[in-house]
Design a protein around this motif. Structure first.
Motif, PDB file in Angstrom:
ATOM      1  N   VAL A  55       0.924  -1.190   0.315  1.00 10.76           N
ATOM      2  CA  VAL A  55      -0.406  -0.209   0.029  1.00 10.76           C
ATOM      3  C   VAL A  55       1.094   1.146   0.147  1.00 10.76           C
ATOM      4  O   VAL A  55       0.271   2.200  -1.129  1.00 10.76           O
ATOM      5  N   ALA A  56       2.221   1.042   1.041  1.00 12.35           N
ATOM      6  CA  ALA A  56       2.913   2.521   1.164  1.00 12.35           C
ATOM      7  C   ALA A  56       3.461   2.339  -0.614  1.00 12.35           C
ATOM      8  O   ALA A  56       3.574   3.613  -1.014  1.00 12.35           O
ATOM      9  N   ALA A  57       3.742   1.581  -1.300  1.00  9.02           N
ATOM     10  CA  ALA A  57       4.065   1.669  -2.121  1.00  9.02           C
ATOM     11  C   ALA A  57       3.387   2.356  -3.388  1.00  9.02           C
ATOM     12  O   ALA A  57       3.883   2.822  -4.446  1.00  9.02           O
ATOM     13  N   SER A  58       2.048   1.933  -3.190  1.00  4.57           N
ATOM     14  CA  SER A  58       0.969   2.081  -3.997  1.00  4.57           C
ATOM     15  C   SER A  58       0.941   3.811  -3.663  1.00  4.57           C
ATOM     16  O   SER A  58       0.602   4.406  -5.198  1.00  4.57           O
ATOM     17  N   ALA A  59       1.370   3.961  -2.770  1.00  5.86           N
ATOM     18  CA  ALA A  59       0.799   5.430  -2.388  1.00  5.86           C
ATOM     19  C   ALA A  59       2.408   6.153  -3.170  1.00  5.86           C
ATOM     20  O   ALA A  59       1.753   7.159  -4.133  1.00  5.86           O
ATOM     21  N   PHE A  60       3.428   5.751  -3.144  1.00  4.79           N
ATOM     22  CA  PHE A  60       3.950   6.645  -3.674  1.00  4.79           C
ATOM     23  C   PHE A  60       4.196   6.311  -5.240  1.00  4.79           C
ATOM     24  O   PHE A  60       4.524   7.117  -6.190  1.00  4.79           O
ATOM     25  N   SER A  61       3.690   4.938  -6.382  1.00  7.57           N
ATOM     26  CA  SER A  61       3.905   5.106  -6.995  1.00  7.57           C
ATOM     27  C   SER A  61       2.672   6.170  -7.655  1.00  7.57           C
ATOM     28  O   SER A  61       2.784   6.792  -9.069  1.00  7.57           O
ATOM     29  N   LEU A  62       1.512   6.342  -7.596  1.00  7.27           N
ATOM     30  CA  LEU A  62       1.011   7.452  -7.568  1.00  7.27           C
ATOM     31  C   LEU A  62       1.147   9.296  -8.059  1.00  7.27           C
ATOM     32  O   LEU A  62       0.708   9.884  -8.747  1.00  7.27           O
ATOM     33  N   TYR A  63       1.693   9.164  -6.568  1.00  6.80           N
ATOM     34  CA  TYR A  63       2.976  10.712  -6.320  1.00  6.80           C
ATOM     35  C   TYR A  63       3.924  10.439  -7.911  1.00  6.80           C
ATOM     36  O   TYR A  63       3.950  11.409  -8.294  1.00  6.80           O
ATOM     37  N   MET A  64       4.453   9.645  -7.765  1.00  6.53           N
ATOM     38  CA  MET A  64       5.461   9.269  -9.125  1.00  6.53           C
ATOM     39  C   MET A  64       4.054   9.621 -10.760  1.00  6.53           C
ATOM     40  O   MET A  64       4.513  10.027 -11.398  1.00  6.53           O
ATOM     41  N   ILE A  65       3.118   8.256 -10.726  1.00  2.61           N
ATOM     42  CA  ILE A  65       2.077   9.468 -12.023  1.00  2.61           C
ATOM     43  C   ILE A  65       1.376  11.078 -12.051  1.00  2.61           C
ATOM     44  O   ILE A  65       1.427  11.363 -12.769  1.00  2.61           O
ATOM     45  N   ALA A  66       1.588  11.274 -10.647  1.00  3.42           N
ATOM     46  CA  ALA A  66       0.449  12.491 -10.929  1.00  3.42           C
ATOM     47  C   ALA A  66       1.904  13.767 -11.169  1.00  3.42           C
ATOM     48  O   ALA A  66       1.512  14.958 -11.549  1.00  3.42           O
ATOM     49  N   PHE A  67       2.624  13.429 -10.314  1.00  7.59           N
ATOM     50  CA  PHE A  67       3.835  14.710 -10.424  1.00  7.59           C
ATOM     51  C   PHE A  67       4.854  13.813 -11.683  1.00  7.59           C
ATOM     52  O   PHE A  67       5.198  13.396 -12.481  1.00  7.59           O
ATOM     53  N   ASP A  68       6.171  13.803 -11.036  1.00  5.10           N
ATOM     54  CA  ASP A  68       7.696  12.706 -11.466  1.00  5.10           C
ATOM     55  C   ASP A  68       8.630  11.984 -10.963  1.00  5.10           C
ATOM     56  O   ASP A  68       8.272  12.153  -9.783  1.00  5.10           O
ATOM     57  N   VAL A  69       9.299  11.141 -11.319  1.00  7.09           N
ATOM     58  CA  VAL A  69       9.959  10.355 -10.904  1.00  7.09           C
ATOM     59  C   VAL A  69      11.536  11.458 -10.065  1.00  7.09           C
ATOM     60  O   VAL A  69      11.372  10.921  -8.689  1.00  7.09           O
ATOM     61  N   GLU A  70      11.284  11.999 -10.209  1.00  5.87           N
ATOM     62  CA  GLU A  70      12.696  13.133  -9.475  1.00  5.87           C
ATOM     63  C   GLU A  70      11.765  13.829  -8.240  1.00  5.87           C
ATOM     64  O   GLU A  70      12.638  13.951  -7.357  1.00  5.87           O
ATOM     65  N   LYS A  71      10.535  14.089  -8.570  1.00  3.24           N
ATOM     66  CA  LYS A  71       9.708  14.753  -7.132  1.00  3.24           C
ATOM     67  C   LYS A  71       9.802  13.331  -6.509  1.00  3.24           C
ATOM     68  O   LYS A  71       9.583  13.463  -5.187  1.00  3.24           O
ATOM     69  N   THR A  72       9.163  12.262  -6.892  1.00  2.51           N
ATOM     70  CA  THR A  72       9.703  10.736  -5.971  1.00  2.51           C
ATOM     71  C   THR A  72      10.835  10.684  -5.086  1.00  2.51           C
ATOM     72  O   THR A  72      10.684  10.805  -4.122  1.00  2.51           O
ATOM     73  N   ARG A  73      11.572  10.760  -5.833  1.00  2.00           N
ATOM     74  CA  ARG A  73      12.838  10.523  -5.464  1.00  2.00           C
ATOM     75  C   ARG A  73      12.681  11.909  -3.903  1.00  2.00           C
ATOM     76  O   ARG A  73      13.917  11.500  -3.215  1.00  2.00           O
ATOM     77  N   ARG A  74      12.814  12.816  -4.477  1.00  2.00           N
ATOM     78  CA  ARG A  74      12.828  13.988  -3.259  1.00  2.00           C
ATOM     79  C   ARG A  74      12.231  14.025  -1.801  1.00  2.00           C
ATOM     80  O   ARG A  74      12.257  13.140  -1.665  1.00  2.00           O
TER      81      ARG A  74
END
Lengths: 149, 96
Positions: A55-74
């Motif tokens: 579930v936590a990983a899916s939360a981050f992947s949602l963030y990744m789709i909405a923004f981008d990879v760089e922001k997710t890493r940050r």
């Protein structure tokens, strides 16, 4: 842009949807809270480290789709690889408690007192935390690598 | 009350199951990619309904949690598919 006024913008993003970005801002903390809830109740009821980690990983992947990879890493702050390593170390540490107390390796050791929210705390719970970290780390490692292409 | 439920629950389950089959046909035949995505979304939504009905029938509250997680995951899947469709359109420059 209306989005920029609320700090909702993404300069180098591929595609940007303000609806998805706004929903993500509310959903991400909720999903993370849900994952921790699943992790904590995992010993007695359905749930546990694996599901919580997913579930936590899916939360981050949602963030990744909405923004981008760089922001997710940050947002994640730690490298996914480091999360995997930390999770394995925590799991190993939970197994190493019992030999110190003179019991066989990996025996479950529980605290006498119960904590207010978490309930009973012992090495199986610690092991679950390790599983949680490993699952989050592995899923995000795969997702971020694939998304970067 | 229980009499009504005894008839209504199996009937509703039957209807929802047939809906899943119909959506599955659309998933197989669907002329375009978005059709298939919508069919998949319908299937997960109906599956959530089925889980809710089963929770009522068995009296297990825990199944409602399953429906909740299915809702979250299917939402994520649909969003990811939409992202993919849009990106493909940007690359080829034509809507399918």
């Amino acid at each position: 842009m209306i989005g920029r006024a609320f700090g909702l913008s993404c300069e180098g993003c591929h595609m940007f949807s303000i609806v998805l970005a706004t929903a993500t801002r509310f959903l991400l903390p909720l999903l993370l809270l849900l994952s921790v809830y699943l992790l904590v109740r995992g010993h007695n009821e359905p749930g546990g480290g694996f599901v919580g980690g997913l579930v936590a990983a899916s939360a981050f992947s949602l963030y990744m789709i909405a923004f981008d990879v760089e922001k997710t890493r940050r947002l994640l702050r730690a490298e996914p690889r480091a999360l995997v390593g930390a999770g394995l170390l925590v799991a190993l540490g939970s197994a190493g408690v019992s030999p110190v107390l003179g019991k066989p390796f990996m025996t479950g050791v529980w605290l006498e007192r119960t904590l207010p929210v978490v309930g009973k705390v012992g090495t199986p719970f610690l092991f679950d935390v390790g599983v949680y970290l490993v699952v989050v780390g592995v899923c995000l490692m795969i997702l971020l690598t694939v998304a970067e292409e | 009350m229980t009499n009504i439920l005894g008839v209504a629950l199996p009937a509703a389950m039957l209807l929802l199951t047939s809906t899943i089959f119909m959506a599955f046909v659309r998933l197989m035949k669907g002329p375009s990619f978005p059709d298939r995505v919508v069919a998949l979304d319908i299937m997960t939504t109906v599956a959530m309904g089925l889980i809710g009905l089963y929770a009522m029938e068995s009296g297990e509250v825990i199944f409602l949690d399953v429906a909740l997680f299915l809702a979250l995951v299917s939402f994520l899947g649909t969003v990811a598919f939409a992202y993919y469709v849009e990106r493909r359109q940007l690359r080829t420059g034509s809507g399918e």
